[in-house]
Design a protein around this motif. Structure first.
Motif, PDB file in Angstrom:
ATOM      1  N   THR A 178       4.678  18.055  19.641  1.00 52.87           N
ATOM      2  CA  THR A 178       4.584  16.659  20.061  1.00 52.87           C
ATOM      3  C   THR A 178       3.921  15.852  18.944  1.00 52.87           C
ATOM      4  OG1 THR A 178       2.443  17.003  21.129  1.00 52.87           O
ATOM      5  CG2 THR A 178       4.408  17.283  22.502  1.00 52.87           C
ATOM      6  N   MET A 179       3.887  14.556  19.106  1.00 50.02           N
ATOM      7  CA  MET A 179       3.281  13.664  18.124  1.00 50.02           C
ATOM      8  C   MET A 179       1.892  13.243  18.567  1.00 50.02           C
ATOM      9  SD  MET A 179       5.397  13.385  15.637  1.00 50.02           S
ATOM     10  CE  MET A 179       4.630  12.005  14.765  1.00 50.02           C
ATOM     11  N   VAL A 180       0.956  13.287  17.640  1.00 53.25           N
ATOM     12  CA  VAL A 180      -0.395  12.771  17.860  1.00 53.25           C
ATOM     13  C   VAL A 180      -0.478  11.418  17.179  1.00 53.25           C
ATOM     14  CG1 VAL A 180      -2.851  13.115  17.416  1.00 53.25           C
ATOM     15  CG2 VAL A 180      -1.407  15.068  18.024  1.00 53.25           C
ATOM     16  N   GLY A 181      -0.737  10.372  17.954  1.00 58.51           N
ATOM     17  CA  GLY A 181      -0.774   9.029  17.408  1.00 58.51           C
ATOM     18  C   GLY A 181      -1.987   8.779  16.536  1.00 58.51           C
ATOM     19  N   ALA A 182      -1.859   7.793  15.663  1.00 59.47           N
ATOM     20  CA  ALA A 182      -2.971   7.422  14.783  1.00 59.47           C
ATOM     21  C   ALA A 182      -4.112   6.831  15.608  1.00 59.47           C
ATOM     22  CB  ALA A 182      -2.500   6.426  13.737  1.00 59.47           C
ATOM     23  N   SER A 183      -5.335   7.104  15.191  1.00 61.39           N
ATOM     24  CA  SER A 183      -6.519   6.588  15.869  1.00 61.39           C
ATOM     25  C   SER A 183      -7.609   6.355  14.840  1.00 61.39           C
ATOM     26  CB  SER A 183      -7.006   7.580  16.933  1.00 61.39           C
ATOM     27  OG  SER A 183      -8.295   7.231  17.408  1.00 61.39           O
ATOM     28  N   ARG A 184      -8.367   5.297  15.041  1.00 62.51           N
ATOM     29  CA  ARG A 184      -9.481   5.028  14.124  1.00 62.51           C
ATOM     30  C   ARG A 184     -10.581   6.063  14.275  1.00 62.51           C
ATOM     31  NH1 ARG A 184     -13.668   2.292  16.819  1.00 62.51           N
ATOM     32  NH2 ARG A 184     -13.134   1.594  18.932  1.00 62.51           N
ATOM     33  N   HIS A 185     -10.526   6.867  15.351  1.00 70.76           N
ATOM     34  CA  HIS A 185     -11.554   7.873  15.570  1.00 70.76           C
ATOM     35  C   HIS A 185     -11.233   9.209  14.892  1.00 70.76           C
ATOM     36  CE1 HIS A 185     -13.376   5.254  18.521  1.00 70.76           C
ATOM     37  NE2 HIS A 185     -12.255   5.202  19.209  1.00 70.76           N
ATOM     38  N   SER A 186      -9.995   9.379  14.412  1.00 74.46           N
ATOM     39  CA  SER A 186      -9.556  10.692  13.939  1.00 74.46           C
ATOM     40  C   SER A 186      -9.045  10.630  12.507  1.00 74.46           C
ATOM     41  CB  SER A 186      -8.461  11.229  14.863  1.00 74.46           C
ATOM     42  OG  SER A 186      -7.971  12.465  14.393  1.00 74.46           O
ATOM     43  N   VAL A 187      -9.133  11.766  11.808  1.00 77.65           N
ATOM     44  CA  VAL A 187      -8.585  11.855  10.457  1.00 77.65           C
ATOM     45  C   VAL A 187      -7.142  12.343  10.481  1.00 77.65           C
ATOM     46  CG1 VAL A 187     -10.840  12.255   9.414  1.00 77.65           C
ATOM     47  CG2 VAL A 187      -9.458  14.220  10.161  1.00 77.65           C
ATOM     48  N   PHE A 188      -6.575  12.596  11.662  1.00 75.62           N
ATOM     49  CA  PHE A 188      -5.229  13.167  11.746  1.00 75.62           C
ATOM     50  C   PHE A 188      -4.322  12.327  12.622  1.00 75.62           C
ATOM     51  CE2 PHE A 188      -1.992  15.623  13.907  1.00 75.62           C
ATOM     52  CZ  PHE A 188      -1.372  16.264  12.852  1.00 75.62           C
ATOM     53  N   SER A 189      -3.041  12.255  12.199  1.00 70.51           N
ATOM     54  CA  SER A 189      -1.952  11.754  13.046  1.00 70.51           C
ATOM     55  C   SER A 189      -0.671  12.415  12.565  1.00 70.51           C
ATOM     56  CB  SER A 189      -1.838  10.229  12.979  1.00 70.51           C
ATOM     57  OG  SER A 189      -1.494   9.806  11.661  1.00 70.51           O
ATOM     58  N   GLY A 190       0.258  12.682  13.498  1.00 70.52           N
ATOM     59  CA  GLY A 190       1.511  13.321  13.133  1.00 70.52           C
ATOM     60  C   GLY A 190       1.911  14.395  14.120  1.00 70.52           C
ATOM     61  N   ALA A 191       2.861  15.249  13.703  1.00 62.31           N
ATOM     62  CA  ALA A 191       3.383  16.303  14.571  1.00 62.31           C
ATOM     63  C   ALA A 191       2.371  17.438  14.697  1.00 62.31           C
ATOM     64  CB  ALA A 191       4.700  16.833  14.020  1.00 62.31           C
ATOM     65  N   ALA A 192       2.235  17.965  15.907  1.00 66.39           N
ATOM     66  CA  ALA A 192       1.300  19.055  16.159  1.00 66.39           C
ATOM     67  C   ALA A 192       1.821  19.893  17.317  1.00 66.39           C
ATOM     68  CB  ALA A 192      -0.086  18.515  16.482  1.00 66.39           C
ATOM     69  N   ARG A 193       1.412  21.138  17.361  1.00 64.93           N
ATOM     70  CA  ARG A 193       1.777  22.015  18.475  1.00 64.93           C
ATOM     71  C   ARG A 193       0.786  21.805  19.614  1.00 64.93           C
ATOM     72  NH1 ARG A 193       5.093  25.810  19.523  1.00 64.93           N
ATOM     73  NH2 ARG A 193       5.801  25.906  17.354  1.00 64.93           N
ATOM     74  N   GLN A 194       1.335  21.593  20.811  1.00 61.93           N
ATOM     75  CA  GLN A 194       0.510  21.349  21.979  1.00 61.93           C
ATOM     76  C   GLN A 194       0.424  22.611  22.836  1.00 61.93           C
ATOM     77  OE1 GLN A 194       1.878  18.140  24.439  1.00 61.93           O
ATOM     78  NE2 GLN A 194       0.282  18.410  25.978  1.00 61.93           N
ATOM     79  N   CYS A 195      -0.798  22.970  23.228  1.00 60.79           N
ATOM     80  CA  CYS A 195      -1.038  24.081  24.147  1.00 60.79           C
ATOM     81  C   CYS A 195      -1.813  23.561  25.346  1.00 60.79           C
ATOM     82  CB  CYS A 195      -1.833  25.193  23.475  1.00 60.79           C
ATOM     83  SG  CYS A 195      -0.986  25.989  22.095  1.00 60.79           S
ATOM     84  N   ARG A 196      -1.535  24.123  26.506  1.00 59.76           N
ATOM     85  CA  ARG A 196      -2.270  23.763  27.724  1.00 59.76           C
ATOM     86  C   ARG A 196      -3.117  24.938  28.170  1.00 59.76           C
ATOM     87  NH1 ARG A 196       0.094  19.970  32.283  1.00 59.76           N
ATOM     88  NH2 ARG A 196      -0.502  18.565  30.586  1.00 59.76           N
ATOM     89  N   VAL A 197      -4.387  24.663  28.467  1.00 54.86           N
ATOM     90  CA  VAL A 197      -5.341  25.709  28.836  1.00 54.86           C
ATOM     91  C   VAL A 197      -5.829  25.464  30.258  1.00 54.86           C
ATOM     92  CG1 VAL A 197      -7.416  26.955  28.148  1.00 54.86           C
ATOM     93  CG2 VAL A 197      -6.093  25.695  26.427  1.00 54.86           C
ATOM     94  N   SER A 198      -5.668  26.469  31.116  1.00 57.61           N
ATOM     95  CA  SER A 198      -6.165  26.400  32.483  1.00 57.61           C
ATOM     96  C   SER A 198      -7.310  27.382  32.661  1.00 57.61           C
ATOM     97  CB  SER A 198      -5.040  26.722  33.483  1.00 57.61           C
ATOM     98  OG  SER A 198      -3.971  25.807  33.346  1.00 57.61           O
ATOM     99  N   HIS A 199      -8.147  27.118  33.641  1.00 58.02           N
ATOM    100  CA  HIS A 199      -9.370  27.883  33.879  1.00 58.02           C
ATOM    101  C   HIS A 199      -9.298  28.526  35.258  1.00 58.02           C
ATOM    102  CE1 HIS A 199     -13.451  27.934  35.716  1.00 58.02           C
ATOM    103  NE2 HIS A 199     -13.833  28.416  34.556  1.00 58.02           N
ATOM    104  N   LYS A 200      -9.459  29.852  35.304  1.00 59.33           N
ATOM    105  CA  LYS A 200      -9.444  30.574  36.578  1.00 59.33           C
ATOM    106  C   LYS A 200     -10.790  31.255  36.786  1.00 59.33           C
ATOM    107  CE  LYS A 200      -7.163  34.317  39.117  1.00 59.33           C
ATOM    108  NZ  LYS A 200      -6.127  35.379  39.049  1.00 59.33           N
ATOM    109  N   PRO A 201     -11.647  30.744  37.696  1.00 57.87           N
ATOM    110  CA  PRO A 201     -12.959  31.360  37.925  1.00 57.87           C
ATOM    111  C   PRO A 201     -12.824  32.691  38.643  1.00 57.87           C
ATOM    112  CG  PRO A 201     -12.588  29.570  39.477  1.00 57.87           C
ATOM    113  CD  PRO A 201     -11.422  29.544  38.519  1.00 57.87           C
ATOM    114  N   ILE A 202     -13.678  33.652  38.258  1.00 58.77           N
ATOM    115  CA  ILE A 202     -13.621  34.988  38.851  1.00 58.77           C
ATOM    116  C   ILE A 202     -14.968  35.399  39.445  1.00 58.77           C
ATOM    117  CG2 ILE A 202     -13.281  37.455  38.345  1.00 58.77           C
ATOM    118  CD1 ILE A 202     -11.134  36.627  36.358  1.00 58.77           C
ATOM    119  N   ALA A 203     -16.069  35.281  38.689  1.00 53.10           N
ATOM    120  CA  ALA A 203     -17.365  35.736  39.191  1.00 53.10           C
ATOM    121  C   ALA A 203     -18.478  35.035  38.428  1.00 53.10           C
ATOM    122  CB  ALA A 203     -17.494  37.250  39.035  1.00 53.10           C
ATOM    123  N   GLY A 204     -19.693  35.061  39.019  1.00 58.63           N
ATOM    124  CA  GLY A 204     -20.876  34.532  38.363  1.00 58.63           C
ATOM    125  C   GLY A 204     -21.118  33.056  38.578  1.00 58.63           C
ATOM    126  N   TYR A 205     -20.386  32.418  39.488  1.00 63.51           N
ATOM    127  CA  TYR A 205     -20.561  30.988  39.731  1.00 63.51           C
ATOM    128  C   TYR A 205     -21.653  30.752  40.778  1.00 63.51           C
ATOM    129  CZ  TYR A 205     -16.489  30.152  36.878  1.00 63.51           C
ATOM    130  OH  TYR A 205     -15.629  30.100  35.816  1.00 63.51           O
TER     131      TYR A 205
END
Length: 291
Positions: free
Chosen positions: A196-223
């Protein structure tokens, strides 16, 4: 059920965010041969919540042939930092093998409102994990994670690196990584979302094509036994933590891919992490790598 007062955004978000920031920065270890002389990368990030900068993080990555070291320092910033002072330092060291990473030791220390918090994880060759944690789980209204659930796990920093190295062997982002951070046991579930494309931002040094990954969280123990109305959650169930989207790309030219952006949602608004600087230093005998 009684709910305790929510912690500030930076306190709830930073451990998970710091793990992603630090671990993702090491994606390039598998794309290029690990150098005989150490290379040290310094990556600066700024975290915005609801459009307001609340947290600064710096990841320092030292890579040598067959070894890795990832260090992260983070602290609340600006007005929020004055209201809710918080800081943390994390360090993971281990080896890189053909079948993935093998952590040796993970340490984490921090201060929240003047109270110190520490974690030390030492990994045995059989997959066992020796844990030292302060304050102990009983003082935080949580049950200790059973030993059988900690075996063959990764600390948050090494866990993300383990996923990335596996992806470089053709698995992409499709991977579930068992994580144990000394207090909680959970799974990080990664899914590939394509280029996907990452748009230009005054907050970042990067803009352009990048690989997007989605991360989900599954709780198991210790909460915690008595759930908080957590920063991440839209409701009272910790299963409702929204997924995290992250983008990886070379910062310039044909250089190594780096984490360039991260986004998720929260009860206080959108959470966005920008890459603000990336610097590399080759370590030599005259300028050795840190231990």
């Amino acid at each position: 059920m009684t709910h305790r007062t929510a912690l500030p955004a930076s306190r709830r978000s930073a451990p998970f965010v710091a793990g992603l920031v630090a671990g993702l920065g090491t994606v390039f270890t598998g794309l290029f041969p690990l150098p005989a002389l150490a290379q040290r990368w310094q990556l600066d990030y700024r975290v915005h919540v609801g459009g307001v900068a609340v947290l600064d993080a710096r990841a320092e990555l030292t890579l040598t042939e067959g070894r890795y070291s990832v260090q992260v320092n983070a602290a609340t910033d600006g007005f929020l930092g004055r209201l809710f002072p918080w800081e943390t330092q994390s360090l993971s060291v281990g080896t890189v093998r053909p079948d993935g990473v093998a952590p040796i030791r993970h340490t984490q220390s921090g201060v929240l409102r003047g109270s110190p918090r520490t974690v030390t994880l030492d990994y045995g060759p059989d997959g066992s994990v020796r844990t030292q944690v302060s304050p102990p789980p009983e003082e935080e209204d949580r049950d200790p994670v059973p030993e059988n659930l900690t075996r063959q796990t990764r600390d948050p920093l090494s866990g993300v690196l383990d996923m990335l190295m596996a992806g470089l062997h053709g698995e992409g982002c499709q991977r579930t990584v068992p994580i144990y951070d000394g207090r909680r046991r959970y799974d990080m579930i990664f899914a590939n979302r394509g280029m996907t494309m990452v748009g230009a931002s005054r907050h970042s040094v990067f803009s352009g094509a990048a690989r997007q990954c989605r991360v989900s969280h599954k709780p198991i123990a210790g909460y915690e036994r008595t759930p908080r109305q957590a920063f991440w959650q839209r409701g009272g169930n910790r299963e409702e933590r929204p997924p995290v989207d992250l983008w990886i790309a070379p910062v310039e030219g044909a250089g190594p891919p780096l984490p360039v952006r991260l986004e998720t949602d929260s009860g206080l608004g959108a959470v966005v992490i920008h890459l603000t600087a990336a610097r590399k230093t080759d370590q030599t005998a005259e300028r050795p790598a840190p231990p």
